[in-house]
Design a protein around this motif. Structure first.
Motif, PDB file in Angstrom:
ATOM      1  N   LEU A   1       0.815  -1.214   0.000  1.00  9.60           N
ATOM      2  CA  LEU A   1       0.000   0.000   0.000  1.00  9.60           C
ATOM      3  C   LEU A   1       0.846   1.261   0.000  1.00  9.60           C
ATOM      4  CD1 LEU A   1      -2.719  -1.040   2.607  1.00  9.60           C
ATOM      5  CD2 LEU A   1      -3.144  -0.494   0.203  1.00  9.60           C
ATOM      6  N   VAL A   2       2.013   1.170   0.619  1.00 14.45           N
ATOM      7  CA  VAL A   2       2.870   2.356   0.762  1.00 14.45           C
ATOM      8  C   VAL A   2       4.202   2.099   0.068  1.00 14.45           C
ATOM      9  CG1 VAL A   2       3.904   3.975   2.420  1.00 14.45           C
ATOM     10  CG2 VAL A   2       1.779   2.797   3.004  1.00 14.45           C
ATOM     11  N   PRO A   3       4.278   2.412  -1.210  1.00 14.91           N
ATOM     12  CA  PRO A   3       5.499   2.112  -1.961  1.00 14.91           C
ATOM     13  C   PRO A   3       6.760   2.769  -1.367  1.00 14.91           C
ATOM     14  CG  PRO A   3       3.713   2.755  -3.435  1.00 14.91           C
ATOM     15  CD  PRO A   3       3.237   3.012  -2.055  1.00 14.91           C
ATOM     16  N   GLN A   4       6.606   3.988  -0.809  1.00 20.66           N
ATOM     17  CA  GLN A   4       7.788   4.646  -0.221  1.00 20.66           C
ATOM     18  C   GLN A   4       8.408   3.765   0.851  1.00 20.66           C
ATOM     19  OE1 GLN A   4       4.538   6.086  -0.198  1.00 20.66           O
ATOM     20  NE2 GLN A   4       4.814   8.070   0.756  1.00 20.66           N
ATOM     21  N   LEU A   5       7.514   3.062   1.570  1.00 20.56           N
ATOM     22  CA  LEU A   5       7.952   2.234   2.678  1.00 20.56           C
ATOM     23  C   LEU A   5       8.743   1.040   2.173  1.00 20.56           C
ATOM     24  CD1 LEU A   5       7.559   2.331   5.708  1.00 20.56           C
ATOM     25  CD2 LEU A   5       5.586   0.843   5.418  1.00 20.56           C
ATOM     26  N   ALA A   6       8.223   0.395   1.155  1.00 20.32           N
ATOM     27  CA  ALA A   6       8.902  -0.768   0.584  1.00 20.32           C
ATOM     28  C   ALA A   6      10.281  -0.360   0.077  1.00 20.32           C
ATOM     29  CB  ALA A   6       8.060  -1.354  -0.545  1.00 20.32           C
ATOM     30  N   LEU A   7      10.352   0.832  -0.534  1.00 15.15           N
ATOM     31  CA  LEU A   7      11.634   1.317  -1.044  1.00 15.15           C
ATOM     32  C   LEU A   7      12.597   1.570   0.099  1.00 15.15           C
ATOM     33  CD1 LEU A   7      10.487   3.818  -3.800  1.00 15.15           C
ATOM     34  CD2 LEU A   7      11.686   1.637  -4.110  1.00 15.15           C
TER      35      LEU A   7
ATOM     36  N   LEU B   1       3.083   7.665  10.109  1.00 13.64           N
ATOM     37  CA  LEU B   1       1.923   7.693   9.219  1.00 13.64           C
ATOM     38  C   LEU B   1       2.361   7.994   7.800  1.00 13.64           C
ATOM     39  CD1 LEU B   1      -0.580   9.735  11.440  1.00 13.64           C
ATOM     40  CD2 LEU B   1      -0.321   7.247  11.257  1.00 13.64           C
ATOM     41  N   PHE B   2       1.762   7.258   6.858  1.00 10.25           N
ATOM     42  CA  PHE B   2       2.054   7.490   5.446  1.00 10.25           C
ATOM     43  C   PHE B   2       0.771   7.819   4.710  1.00 10.25           C
ATOM     44  CE2 PHE B   2       5.869   5.403   6.742  1.00 10.25           C
ATOM     45  CZ  PHE B   2       6.847   5.988   5.939  1.00 10.25           C
ATOM     46  N   PRO B   3       0.846   8.762   3.780  1.00  4.23           N
ATOM     47  CA  PRO B   3      -0.370   9.110   3.046  1.00  4.23           C
ATOM     48  C   PRO B   3      -0.735   8.054   2.007  1.00  4.23           C
ATOM     49  CG  PRO B   3       1.481  10.461   2.318  1.00  4.23           C
ATOM     50  CD  PRO B   3       1.996   9.583   3.406  1.00  4.23           C
ATOM     51  N   LEU B   4      -2.042   7.731   1.971  1.00  2.00           N
ATOM     52  CA  LEU B   4      -2.573   6.826   0.950  1.00  2.00           C
ATOM     53  C   LEU B   4      -3.298   7.626  -0.124  1.00  2.00           C
ATOM     54  CD1 LEU B   4      -4.149   3.942   3.056  1.00  2.00           C
ATOM     55  CD2 LEU B   4      -2.062   3.862   1.703  1.00  2.00           C
ATOM     56  N   ALA B   5      -3.867   8.740   0.302  1.00  2.00           N
ATOM     57  CA  ALA B   5      -4.595   9.646  -0.581  1.00  2.00           C
ATOM     58  C   ALA B   5      -4.692  10.949   0.199  1.00  2.00           C
ATOM     59  CB  ALA B   5      -5.974   9.106  -0.902  1.00  2.00           C
ATOM     60  N   VAL B   6      -5.295  11.955  -0.409  1.00  2.00           N
ATOM     61  CA  VAL B   6      -5.395  13.238   0.287  1.00  2.00           C
ATOM     62  C   VAL B   6      -6.186  13.051   1.594  1.00  2.00           C
ATOM     63  CG1 VAL B   6      -6.242  15.611   0.142  1.00  2.00           C
ATOM     64  CG2 VAL B   6      -5.286  14.483  -1.882  1.00  2.00           C
ATOM     65  N   GLY B   7      -5.534  13.329   2.712  1.00  5.15           N
ATOM     66  CA  GLY B   7      -6.210  13.227   4.011  1.00  5.15           C
ATOM     67  C   GLY B   7      -6.292  11.818   4.569  1.00  5.15           C
ATOM     68  N   ALA B   8      -5.925  10.822   3.776  1.00  2.00           N
ATOM     69  CA  ALA B   8      -5.999   9.435   4.233  1.00  2.00           C
ATOM     70  C   ALA B   8      -4.598   8.928   4.565  1.00  2.00           C
ATOM     71  CB  ALA B   8      -6.625   8.553   3.160  1.00  2.00           C
ATOM     72  N   LEU B   9      -4.451   8.409   5.780  1.00  7.39           N
ATOM     73  CA  LEU B   9      -3.133   8.002   6.247  1.00  7.39           C
ATOM     74  C   LEU B   9      -3.173   6.569   6.750  1.00  7.39           C
ATOM     75  CD1 LEU B   9      -2.708  11.284   8.258  1.00  7.39           C
ATOM     76  CD2 LEU B   9      -1.240  10.657   6.335  1.00  7.39           C
TER      77      LEU B   9
END
Ligand code: GDP
Ligand code: ZN
Length: 336
Positions: A188-194, A215-223
């Motif tokens: 779900l969080v590509p930055q994390l996998a990287l 917390l990582f953003p998934l969409a605007v306002g969604a974490l």
């Protein structure tokens, strides 16, 4: 400089917290590194990831500030400590390990007790036939959930899950070990996998180097919290609190009224809930377990459960109209 701003705590780092601003600063600044003011410390107020905070003494060029106040929380999860969580995603595997309806029920009850929205995700869908998948989908729909089948290995259902979680608020995943929560978070969080990949070839190892929740953003306002939440379920202390944690009981009680106000829905005549529903035997098993809990120890056991409203509410039907905002108590450390 005495500038002020509002923001959301995304991560705690040593003595600082990383705050995402509600409105960008004068130079387009979005994130500030903030210290805590001592008076926050004096009131004993802890800052958690997910807290909405007021900042003061902002130095825009340095992107620094100080937390002046923490807004009241709508919820608080522990382990990981996440404030204002608005969605708990219960994750279980369809296979490896085999889906255990009683265990799943206990996780769902624990999630329902938080008072926030509950989502159900079934992982490792690649290991089941279409027929078996359908069976589980229909069964869990009868429980009152909209299960989402995913396969992190095949990338199936990830987009649908991201879409479902792309609503304003903070989501936390929870569920038993080995069901694929970490794989899902990484998908779900590509930055994390990287980031993890750069730390270590083994995802699990890498993730363990992150001690705090972030917390990582998934969409605007969604974490999404980058660490799974509770991995041991926890039953309510009181038998009378159990029923409202079952969506299918809630629905039956919305349609009919039991003859007795304090009905435990054990199949007695005059009970509006009846016995003709899939989880009835599981409900009875949980009820028995809740009744078996020692009474005088309850208050002690409640420690760690943060609540906004009063602990006891007089009537079941009232509870149904105004769902309990019970906070979650977590019996065991999460598996971060
Ligand atoms: P966690 O303990 O819930 O965080 O689970 P992990 O993400 O560490 O995954 C546990 C095991 O399940 C690992 O061996 C994964 O490779 C495997 N796994 C995760 N997702 C899937 C999936 O979608 N399909 C299959 N077949 N295995 C998976
Ligand atoms: Zn009843």
């Amino acid at each position: 400089m005495g500038a002020e701003a509002q923001g959301l705590v995304m991560a705690l780092e040593a003595n600082f917290c990383r705050v995402q601003l509600e409105q960008p600063g004068p130079g387009g600044e979005e994130v500030l590194l903030c210290v805590r003011r001592t008076r926050l410390g004096k009131t004993g107020q802890q800052i958690c990831v997910g807290d909405r905070v007021r900042l003061e003494g902002i130095d825009w060029p340095e992107r620094r500030g100080a937390v002046a106040a923490v807004a009241p929380r709508t919820s608080l999860l522990e382990r990981p400590a996440v404030a204002n969580c608005s969605r708990v995603v219960v994750v279980v595997a369809l296979a490896q390990p085999e889906l255990d309806p009683l265990q799943l029920t206990r996780f769902l009850l624990t999630a329902e007790r938080t008072g926030v929205a509950v989502e159900l995700v079934l992982t490792k869908a690649d290991l089941l036939s279409e027929e078996q998948r359908q069976h589980w989908c229909q069964r869990l729909q009868s429980w009152g959930y909209r299960p989402l089948l995913v396969s992190a290995h095949r990338g199936e259902g990830i987009t649908a899950l991201r879409r479902r979680l792309s609503q304003p608020g903070i989501a936390v995943l929870c569920g038993p070990s080995g069901v694929g929560k970490s794989s899902l978070i990484n998908a779900l969080v590509p930055q994390l996998a990287l980031r993890v990949a750069s730390v270590s070839g083994r995802l699990q190892r890498g993730r363990h180097t992150t001690r705090h929740v972030e917390l990582f953003p998934l969409a605007v306002g969604a974490l999404l919290a980058d660490t799974p939440g509770f991995n041991r379920p926890d039953l309510p202390r009181e038998a009378s609190e159990l029923a409202v944690l079952f969506p299918e009981i809630r629905q039956r009680l919305a349609e009919g009224i039991c003859r007795f106000k304090n009905c435990l829905h054990q199949g007695d005549p005059g009970c509006a809930v009846g016995e003709a529903w899939d989880r009835h035997p599981l409900y009875l098993a949980c009820l028995e377990a809740a009744l078996a809990q020692p009474g005088p120890g309850r208050e002690r056991l409640e420690l760690g459960v943060k609540q906004r409203g009063s602990r006891r509410e007089p009537r079941l039907d009232q509870r149904l109209r105004q769902p309990s905002r019970r906070r979650l108590r977590q019996s065991e450390p999460g598996e971060e």
